[in-house]
Design an enzyme around this catalytic site. Structure first.
Site, mmCIF file in Angstrom:
data_model
loop_
_atom_site.group_PDB
_atom_site.id
_atom_site.type_symbol
_atom_site.label_atom_id
_atom_site.label_comp_id
_atom_site.label_asym_id
_atom_site.label_seq_id
_atom_site.Cartn_x
_atom_site.Cartn_y
_atom_site.Cartn_z
ATOM 1 N N THR A 60 0.838 -1.205 0.000
ATOM 2 C CA THR A 60 0.000 0.000 0.000
ATOM 3 C C THR A 60 0.870 1.251 0.000
ATOM 4 O O THR A 60 1.990 1.229 0.495
ATOM 5 C CB THR A 60 -0.860 -0.046 1.278
ATOM 6 O OG1 THR A 60 -1.776 -1.113 1.124
ATOM 7 C CG2 THR A 60 -1.603 1.229 1.547
ATOM 8 N N THR A 116 -0.218 0.973 6.696
ATOM 9 C CA THR A 116 -0.003 -0.155 5.794
ATOM 10 C C THR A 116 0.219 -1.406 6.622
ATOM 11 O O THR A 116 0.926 -1.375 7.627
ATOM 12 C CB THR A 116 1.199 0.057 4.860
ATOM 13 O OG1 THR A 116 1.436 -1.177 4.156
ATOM 14 C CG2 THR A 116 2.463 0.451 5.600
ATOM 15 N N GLY A 139 -4.659 -5.540 6.887
ATOM 16 C CA GLY A 139 -5.796 -4.650 7.100
ATOM 17 C C GLY A 139 -6.824 -5.126 8.113
ATOM 18 O O GLY A 139 -7.423 -4.321 8.827
HETATM 19 N N1 ASP Z 1 -3.545 -2.525 4.448
HETATM 20 C C1 ASP Z 1 -3.757 -3.047 3.133
HETATM 21 C C2 ASP Z 1 -4.957 -3.936 3.129
HETATM 22 O O1 ASP Z 1 -5.148 -4.678 4.076
HETATM 23 C C3 ASP Z 1 -2.597 -3.829 2.606
HETATM 24 C C4 ASP Z 1 -1.291 -3.091 2.608
HETATM 25 O O2 ASP Z 1 -1.020 -2.297 3.497
HETATM 26 O O3 ASP Z 1 -0.493 -3.343 1.686
HETATM 27 O O4 ASP Z 1 -5.669 -3.943 2.153
#
Ligand code: ASP
Length: 313
Positions: A179, A230, A233
């Protein structure tokens, strides 16, 4: 000189020097630097932190090595479903979008939703229709395809695993969250935060992560801080990470550093939630905590040139 500062991330996870080539590391660092500079130039000329975080995130969305916009990961249905959100600390206005598959820069759509829809959050096809009604052009699915992401998906597509990103060398237990996000303080004392993602490789189609959830993956309040997260999630949603940090500052009087440490390195760790975030407070203090092996990150201010970092110090 009036204070201004920006911090960005390009994802956290099992990012180890042993899994990186010098060439690839340079690519990542240059992209992080360029994205930070894009935001910094806006802050320098006295424009808003909202414009700065949008510009930095757009740069990373257009850069295929990061999991947002071009380069977004594949769902278990072989599609791309992107999420994004943006928030303004001055007035607590926010915009969010999830599950869009044809939007080149989902962060731009999140901002349009904030400013023109009368709502905070739109999802899926209706969000794309709203984008079109605002004059945005839809991209064909092929725009989001990258060979690296496709290979990553092939390695896990017949399993229940849905976590991997950033690397074509997927090892057992390796987790990458690519992310992208940015937080900034402008010369007028206003904070803003923005986050954009393709989610997690092989996620169930329809799954929405923390990124578009205001208070979980993104939050900004001039009274406290701006945060962009990030990581895994599901944990960030359950821990309401971004808002929790703001609350610890508002109600308990913790500093930004103390609040970030408590949430990222204590609370999330106890829950098993891997990841990190970038944060800035109304004085321009920056915190870049993570509990994973590494986090792509960069920061700069009125007095400090762009710095980039990837691994644990
Ligand atoms: N937080 C993001 C999600 O769970 C993933 C990420 O941080 O790459 O969609």
């Amino acid at each position: 000189m009036k204070k201004f500062a920006i911090a960005i991330h390009g994802g956290a996870g099992t990012i180890l020097p042993s899994l990186m080539t010098p060439e690839k590391e340079l690519l990542y660092r240059n992209a992080l630097k360029a994205a930070t500079e894009a935001g910094l130039a806006i802050l320098k000329k006295g424009s808003s932190s909202l414009d700065a975080v949008e510009a930095a995130v757009m740069y990373l969305e257009d850069f295929p090595l990061f999991n947002a916009g071009k380069g977004a990961v594949f769902t278990n249905a072989g599609t791309h479903e992107m999420d994004a959100s943006i928030m303004e600390g001055l007035n607590l206005e926010a915009g969010a979008v999830s599950g869009v598959s044809h939007i080149k820069n989902p962060i731009q759509l999140a901002r349009l939703i904030k400013e023109q829809s009368g709502h905070v959050y739109l999802s899926g096809l209706p969000a794309e229709q709203f984008a079109q009604s605002c004059g945005m052009v839809l991209e064909p699915s092929s725009y989001f395809y990258t060979e690296e992401r496709y290979k990553q998906w092939q390695q896990v597509k017949d399993s229940d695993t849905y976590q991997l990103d950033h690397s074509d060398k997927i090892e057992q237990g390796e987790k990458k969250f690519g992310t992208v996000g940015a937080v900034a303080l402008d010369q007028h004392g206003n904070l803003a935060a923005a986050t954009s993602t393709g989610g997690m490789t092989n996620k169930r189609f329809g799954r929405v992560g923390d990124t578009p959830i205001i208070g979980a993956g993104t939050y900004a309040n001039n009274a406290t801080c701006a945060i962009s997260c990030t990581g895994h999630g599901e944990f960030f949603m359950r821990a309401v990470v971004a808002y929790d940090i703001s609350c610890l500052m508002a109600y308990k009087g913790l500093t930004l550093q103390e609040a970030c440490r408590l949430v990222v390195n204590d609370k999330l760790v106890k829950m098993g939630g891997e990841g990190g975030l970038v944060a800035i407070d109304s004085h321009g203090n920056i915190a870049l905590p993570f509990n994973s092996e590494g986090m792509y990150r960069a920061w700069a201010s009125a007095t400090e040139l762009v710095q980039t970092a990837i691994y644990k110090d």
